[in-house]
Design a protein around this motif. Structure first.
Motif, PDB file in Angstrom:
ATOM      1  N   GLY A  62       0.788  -1.225   0.000  1.00  0.00           N
ATOM      2  CA  GLY A  62       0.000   0.000   0.000  1.00  0.00           C
ATOM      3  C   GLY A  62       0.819   1.273   0.000  1.00  0.00           C
ATOM      4  N   ASP A  64       2.308   2.768  -2.324  1.00  0.00           N
ATOM      5  CA  ASP A  64       2.122   3.642  -3.489  1.00  0.00           C
ATOM      6  C   ASP A  64       0.715   4.220  -3.551  1.00  0.00           C
ATOM      7  OD1 ASP A  64       0.746   1.308  -4.194  1.00  0.00           O
ATOM      8  OD2 ASP A  64       1.166   1.598  -6.332  1.00  0.00           O
ATOM      9  N   GLN A  65      -0.053   4.121  -2.466  1.00  0.00           N
ATOM     10  CA  GLN A  65      -1.429   4.609  -2.468  1.00  0.00           C
ATOM     11  C   GLN A  65      -1.596   5.953  -1.774  1.00  0.00           C
ATOM     12  OE1 GLN A  65      -3.355   0.568  -1.339  1.00  0.00           O
ATOM     13  NE2 GLN A  65      -4.847   1.614  -2.638  1.00  0.00           N
ATOM     14  N   ASN A  81      -4.388   9.905   1.137  1.00  0.00           N
ATOM     15  CA  ASN A  81      -4.346   8.453   1.268  1.00  0.00           C
ATOM     16  C   ASN A  81      -5.601   7.874   0.617  1.00  0.00           C
ATOM     17  OD1 ASN A  81      -1.957   8.470   2.878  1.00  0.00           O
ATOM     18  ND2 ASN A  81      -3.189   9.115   4.626  1.00  0.00           N
ATOM     19  N   LEU A  82      -5.419   6.926  -0.286  1.00  0.00           N
ATOM     20  CA  LEU A  82      -6.547   6.399  -1.043  1.00  0.00           C
ATOM     21  C   LEU A  82      -7.230   5.206  -0.377  1.00  0.00           C
ATOM     22  CD1 LEU A  82      -5.066   6.685  -4.637  1.00  0.00           C
ATOM     23  CD2 LEU A  82      -6.914   8.039  -3.659  1.00  0.00           C
ATOM     24  N   ASP A  83      -6.613   4.615   0.631  1.00  0.00           N
ATOM     25  CA  ASP A  83      -7.207   3.434   1.270  1.00  0.00           C
ATOM     26  C   ASP A  83      -7.072   3.531   2.786  1.00  0.00           C
ATOM     27  OD1 ASP A  83      -8.448   0.999   1.565  1.00  0.00           O
ATOM     28  OD2 ASP A  83      -6.627  -0.175   1.202  1.00  0.00           O
ATOM     29  N   PHE A 352      -2.348   1.586  -9.466  1.00  0.00           N
ATOM     30  CA  PHE A 352      -1.560   1.334  -8.276  1.00  0.00           C
ATOM     31  C   PHE A 352      -1.273  -0.158  -8.157  1.00  0.00           C
ATOM     32  CE2 PHE A 352      -4.140   5.082  -7.758  1.00  0.00           C
ATOM     33  CZ  PHE A 352      -3.232   6.025  -7.312  1.00  0.00           C
ATOM     34  N   CYS A 354      -1.812  -2.295  -5.981  1.00  0.00           N
ATOM     35  CA  CYS A 354      -2.878  -3.136  -5.436  1.00  0.00           C
ATOM     36  C   CYS A 354      -3.909  -3.509  -6.496  1.00  0.00           C
ATOM     37  CB  CYS A 354      -3.575  -2.419  -4.281  1.00  0.00           C
ATOM     38  SG  CYS A 354      -4.449  -0.917  -4.772  1.00  0.00           S
ATOM     39  N   ASP A 356      -5.805  -1.101  -8.113  1.00  0.00           N
ATOM     40  CA  ASP A 356      -6.756  -0.004  -8.278  1.00  0.00           C
ATOM     41  C   ASP A 356      -6.359   0.892  -9.442  1.00  0.00           C
ATOM     42  OD1 ASP A 356      -8.291  -0.821  -6.180  1.00  0.00           O
ATOM     43  OD2 ASP A 356      -7.501   0.620  -4.743  1.00  0.00           O
ATOM     44  N   LEU A 368     -12.261   4.741  -7.748  1.00  0.00           N
ATOM     45  CA  LEU A 368     -11.213   3.728  -7.745  1.00  0.00           C
ATOM     46  C   LEU A 368     -11.833   2.419  -8.219  1.00  0.00           C
ATOM     47  CD1 LEU A 368      -9.298   4.451  -4.417  1.00  0.00           C
ATOM     48  CD2 LEU A 368      -8.331   4.533  -6.729  1.00  0.00           C
ATOM     49  N   ASN A 370     -11.233  -1.555  -9.342  1.00  0.00           N
ATOM     50  CA  ASN A 370     -10.322  -2.693  -9.230  1.00  0.00           C
ATOM     51  C   ASN A 370     -10.878  -3.846 -10.048  1.00  0.00           C
ATOM     52  OD1 ASN A 370      -9.017  -5.185  -8.118  1.00  0.00           O
ATOM     53  ND2 ASN A 370      -7.984  -3.659  -6.837  1.00  0.00           N
ATOM     54  N   LYS A 391       2.802  10.137  -6.856  1.00  0.00           N
ATOM     55  CA  LYS A 391       2.877   9.261  -5.685  1.00  0.00           C
ATOM     56  C   LYS A 391       3.923   9.797  -4.712  1.00  0.00           C
ATOM     57  CE  LYS A 391       1.460   5.250  -8.414  1.00  0.00           C
ATOM     58  NZ  LYS A 391       1.806   3.873  -8.863  1.00  0.00           N
TER      59      LYS A 391
END
Length: 414
Positions: A62, A64-65, A81-83, A352, A354, A356, A368, A370, A391
């Motif tokens: 995570g 790079d999120q 922060n995206l998550d 990203f 993950c 996303d 986002l 996935n 990022k």
């Protein structure tokens, strides 16, 4: 560094054990630990420790999120922060209070290893100013200060001005990245015409606008130097005046011709005219991105034969970077995935690790998506990404000659 033992609470802690503890701590905590004792200061300031801490930070799941977003008028920068989606307080400024007018416009050139390359220019103190109009051709219409800034340690360096000044009608691009072979942060500046009055020594160059000029700044030498561009009409210019991404010492962008251009930061040479995998795609909406430490491109195709217009976003991964370093065969790409969306999602900004993918909606919202998990999530925030995702990871990395900046955007001097 010589190994040693440190007395803590009456017990001996080896240097190796302390390193294993410290390498897991955030930058803010480590900065406080530096004032505890001279041995701790020496350990945390050691270049090997700084590299180990950075490596662990960027390889954490995570990592790079977290991306950088702008304030409403591009007058501040904040981590997002995206998550889960959450905007943190503004990072502050790369200059001290009083060093720059309060009303300034900020533009990010790039970010690598926790170092952010930021351009700052005076912006009229008018609440009704059209920021989009001001931002257009920002680098050509202004003479911005360029800073190399570590927001986590609050250290920044104003770099010297380039030897050349592009004319307002120049086609140009600027990029920032890291040369891992020389441990050197570099900025490249490319344009096809210049102001002769700003540097008479360069007047012996041809004024032919099909010829591109380039200069490279090195943080190790703190100087600019001219490099042979050897760029052709296939470069033309990078969309949005900024290189898209730096991956493994390669600065990459998509030129107006729809082909990829790369600059090798170590050899300081350009490779241009590299065909993207899908020549029928809309090059304006294509994005060069980093995915799992490799170069990838996201292309957009419009399905015009449908009753309702739809788009297909395809993620292609470059098979071998040798084609961008002046060696090896022509570029070849492997299709990683395809996402079909309707016309309410006109633009994709990046992927990203993950899985996303960040999509912009037609009403300036964000999704986002996935494809692996077959799900889509709203980003319930009003954010200003401005052209591309940047990022960001915190680090202890410092630029030689940097100085401490004394204030944040959201708090007074302390």
């Amino acid at each position: 560094m010589k190994k040693q033992s440190i007395v803590t609470s009456g017990k001996m802690i080896s240097d190796d054990l302390l390193t294993e503890i410290f390498v897991r701590l955030p930058v803010k905590t480590l900065l406080r630990c530096k004032s505890v004792s001279k041995p701790w200061l020496s350990l945390i300031s050691n270049s090997n420790f700084i590299k180990s801490h950075l490596k662990r930070t960027i390889t954490t799941p995570g990592a790079d999120q977290t991306i950088l977003v702008f304030g409403r008028n591009n007058d501040s920068i904040s981590p997002l922060n995206l998550d889960p989606p959450e905007i943190e307080p503004p990072l502050g400024f790369p200059f001290c209070r009083g060093d720059f007018p309060f009303h300034c416009y900020l533009e990010i050139v790039g970010c690598y290893n926790g170092i952010v390359c930021v351009c700052a220019s005076h912006c009229p103190a008018d609440p009704d100013i059209d920021i989009d109009c001001f931002a257009k051709n920002f680098f050509k219409r202004n003479d911005p200060n360029i800073y190399l800034w570590n927001p986590a340690t609050k250290r920044s360096k104003l770099i010297p001005q380039t030897n050349l000044r592009p004319q307002k009608k120049s086609l140009m691009a600027i990029g920032f990245g890291f040369d891992p072979l020389c441990d050197d942060f570099k900025i490249v500046w490319v344009f096809n015409s210049y102001n002769e009055q700003s540097c008479p020594a360069y007047q012996l160059y041809s004024s032919d606008t099909k010829h591109f000029y380039a200069e490279v700044y090195s943080s190790n030498t703190n100087s600019w130097r001219k490099v042979e561009s050897k760029l052709t009409d296939s470069f033309q210019y990078a969309y949005f005046d900024v290189f898209d991404v730096c991956v493994n010492g390669l600065l990459c962008c998509i030129g107006g011709s729809g082909m990829l251009t790369a600059f090798d930061l170590n050899k300081e040479v350009f490779t241009c005219g590299v065909w993207l995998p899908d020549k029928s795609s809309d090059s304006f909406y294509n994005r060069i991105t980093e995915f799992n430490d490799s170069i990838a491109v996201i292309t957009r195709n419009c399905k015009k034969n449908e009753r309702k217009r739809k788009y297909a976003f395809n993620l292609w991964m470059l098979d071998d970077e040798a084609c961008l370093r002046g060696a090896g065969p022509e570029a070849s790409w492997t299709l990683g995935l395809t996402i079909d969306v309707d016309d309410s999602f006109p633009c994709v900004f990046g992927r990203f690790n993950c899985g996303d993918i960040l999509l912009e909606t037609d009403d300036k919202g964000w999704i986002l998506c996935n494809s692996d998990r077959k799900e889509a999530r709203d980003v319930p925030l009003s954010i200003n990404i401005h052209r591309r995702i940047i990022k960001y990871n915190e680090s202890l990395v410092s630029i030689v000659g940097s100085k401490q900046v004394n204030w944040n955007a959201h708090e007074d001097d302390s």
